[in-house]
Design a protein around this motif. Structure first.
Motif, PDB file in Angstrom:
ATOM      1  N   THR A 123       0.818  -1.256   0.045  1.00 53.44           N
ATOM      2  CA  THR A 123      -0.041   0.174  -0.216  1.00 53.44           C
ATOM      3  C   THR A 123       0.811   1.451  -0.039  1.00 53.44           C
ATOM      4  N   GLY A 219      -2.642   7.720   7.285  1.00 59.81           N
ATOM      5  CA  GLY A 219      -2.110   6.975   6.346  1.00 59.81           C
ATOM      6  C   GLY A 219      -0.698   7.701   6.049  1.00 59.81           C
ATOM      7  N   THR A 248      -5.314   2.080   8.183  1.00 59.87           N
ATOM      8  CA  THR A 248      -6.189   1.089   8.098  1.00 59.87           C
ATOM      9  C   THR A 248      -6.059  -0.311   8.509  1.00 59.87           C
ATOM     10  N   THR A 249      -4.844  -0.777   7.847  1.00 58.58           N
ATOM     11  CA  THR A 249      -4.570  -2.003   8.320  1.00 58.58           C
ATOM     12  C   THR A 249      -2.992  -2.167   8.765  1.00 58.58           C
ATOM     13  N   ASP A 252      -0.248  -0.848   6.395  1.00 53.70           N
ATOM     14  CA  ASP A 252      -0.226   0.642   6.106  1.00 53.70           C
ATOM     15  C   ASP A 252       0.969   1.321   6.973  1.00 53.70           C
ATOM     16  N   ALA A 276      -7.314   0.443  12.340  1.00 56.00           N
ATOM     17  CA  ALA A 276      -8.708   0.547  12.205  1.00 56.00           C
ATOM     18  C   ALA A 276      -9.147  -1.176  12.187  1.00 56.00           C
ATOM     19  N   ASP A 277      -8.350  -1.691  11.566  1.00 56.44           N
ATOM     20  CA  ASP A 277      -8.888  -3.249  11.304  1.00 56.44           C
ATOM     21  C   ASP A 277      -8.670  -4.018  12.500  1.00 56.44           C
ATOM     22  N   SER A 280      -6.036  -6.611  13.534  1.00 58.67           N
ATOM     23  CA  SER A 280      -4.809  -6.138  13.674  1.00 58.67           C
ATOM     24  C   SER A 280      -4.006  -6.438  14.866  1.00 58.67           C
ATOM     25  N   PHE A 287      -9.684   4.288  15.754  1.00 62.90           N
ATOM     26  CA  PHE A 287      -9.391   5.368  15.030  1.00 62.90           C
ATOM     27  C   PHE A 287      -8.590   6.593  16.059  1.00 62.90           C
TER      28      PHE A 287
END
Length: 347
Positions: A123, A219, A248-249, A252, A276-277, A280, A287
């Protein structure tokens, strides 16, 4: 008073274009601007009309002589100044109340060579450039440039992840399937390729830190904050700085080791991150808003710098409002995969 022969003055225009000039301590900023062929707003030249009134966001200066009608005491206390009268006592950053077009100037053009390409994950990719005539490129930590995608007539905007004083410049980019720059960097780019770009641009940049600061990244919005941290290694903050980084993951996540390194050398810097995942392995799932409370915001006595996708920016703004806190200053930049940027601030 400093004995330096000249100081650097950054002129940030309403359209986000920034031009840098050299100004001697015995000349006014207006004189130095016109000598550089940058026509900032000017009329009377003797501190009587207020046409050139600008906001000084960083640095010290002698305000010169002027009348109350041109600049009130309250305005002067708030950092407003008259470039036709002011002389610098340090490097300065001024917000000029006109567009670069009105000042008969524009973004500077530069050429560079690709010096390195590092794909952190599926990513995220990072690239490094050696700039021709590096000394001619100045920028404020947090700003961006528009890069021409090789082999196309398209441009994409990327924030510096390197500091203004570093010789090589670096950028972080989120890989977007089908994206013009993503395709170039992941499929065709080679060390030694030539690139063209214009800038610097943007009103999202580090101001003088006169109170605690909260930095928030979503990100690859981490990039401009890394540039700000690099500047803090040169100019250590006198107040606490806390950075929150959300992705997000797990794939990232980049530069956690870099943040650790900065935390060791910048006094008062702390950071945390979240993913966020739900699957994880990170300690914090969710968040960045889940890591923010009134204490994090110093009950409002804080400067907030936020860079991330639009949804994140709006979520953070809404969360801060729900806490009933109004930060002393709030600077944010939204970005999208198409690299359309929106910068704003709220005092």
């Amino acid at each position: 008073m400093s004995t330096r022969m000249s100081f650097q003055v950054a002129l940030n225009f309403e359209d986000g274009i920034t031009r840098f000039i050299e100004c001697r301590p015995d000349e006014t900023v207006a004189e130095a601007s016109y000598k550089a062929r940058i026509n900032i707003p000017l009329d009377c030249r003797d501190g009587a009309c207020g046409t050139c009134k600008s906001l000084c966001e960083s640095g010290s200066y002698d305000g010169g002589d002027y009348i109350e009608e041109a600049l009130s005491d309250d305005e002067a206390t708030s950092g407003y100044c008259l470039p036709c009268q002011m002389t610098p006592q340090s490097d300065l950053v001024l917000r000029i109340p006109s567009s670069s077009l009105a000042a008969k100037t524009g973004a500077a053009a530069h050429t560079a060579t690709v010096a390195g390409i590092k794909q952190h994950s599926a990513t995220t990719v990072e690239f490094t450039l050696d700039v021709d005539e590096r000394d001619a490129l100045d920028f404020l930590p947090g700003q961006y440039v528009n890069i021409v995608v090789p082999g196309t007539d398209q441009t994409r905007s990327y924030s510096f992840s390197s500091g203004p004083d570093q010789r090589q410049i670096c950028f972080l980019m989120r890989i977007v399937p089908g994206g013009a720059m993503s395709g170039y960097l992941t499929e065709r780019a080679r060390v030694g390729d030539r690139l063209e770009f214009t800038g610097p641009m943007g009103s999202f940049y580090l101001r003088e830190l006169t109170r605690p600061a909260l930095l928030l990244a979503g990100g690859t919005g981490l990039a401009p904050l890394l540039s700000m941290l690099e500047r803090m290694t040169q100019q250590p903050p006198a107040h606490p700085v806390h950075l929150l980084y959300g992705v997000t993951t797990d794939q990232d996540l980049v530069h956690l080791d870099t943040l650790e390194d900065y935390a060791e050398v910048i006094p008062g810097l702390t950071f945390d991150h979240c993913v966020a995942d739900p699957s994880s392995t990170a300690r914090n799932k969710g968040f960045v808003t889940g890591l923010m409370d009134t204490d994090t915001l110093h009950e409002g006595e804080v400067d907030v710098y936020l860079c991330g996708p639009p949804a994140m920016v709006e979520a953070v703004r809404g969360h801060i409002a729900s806490l009933g806190v109004t930060p002393a200053s709030f600077h944010y930049e939204k970005f999208t995969p198409a690299a359309v940027r929106q910068t704003a601030e709220a005092a």
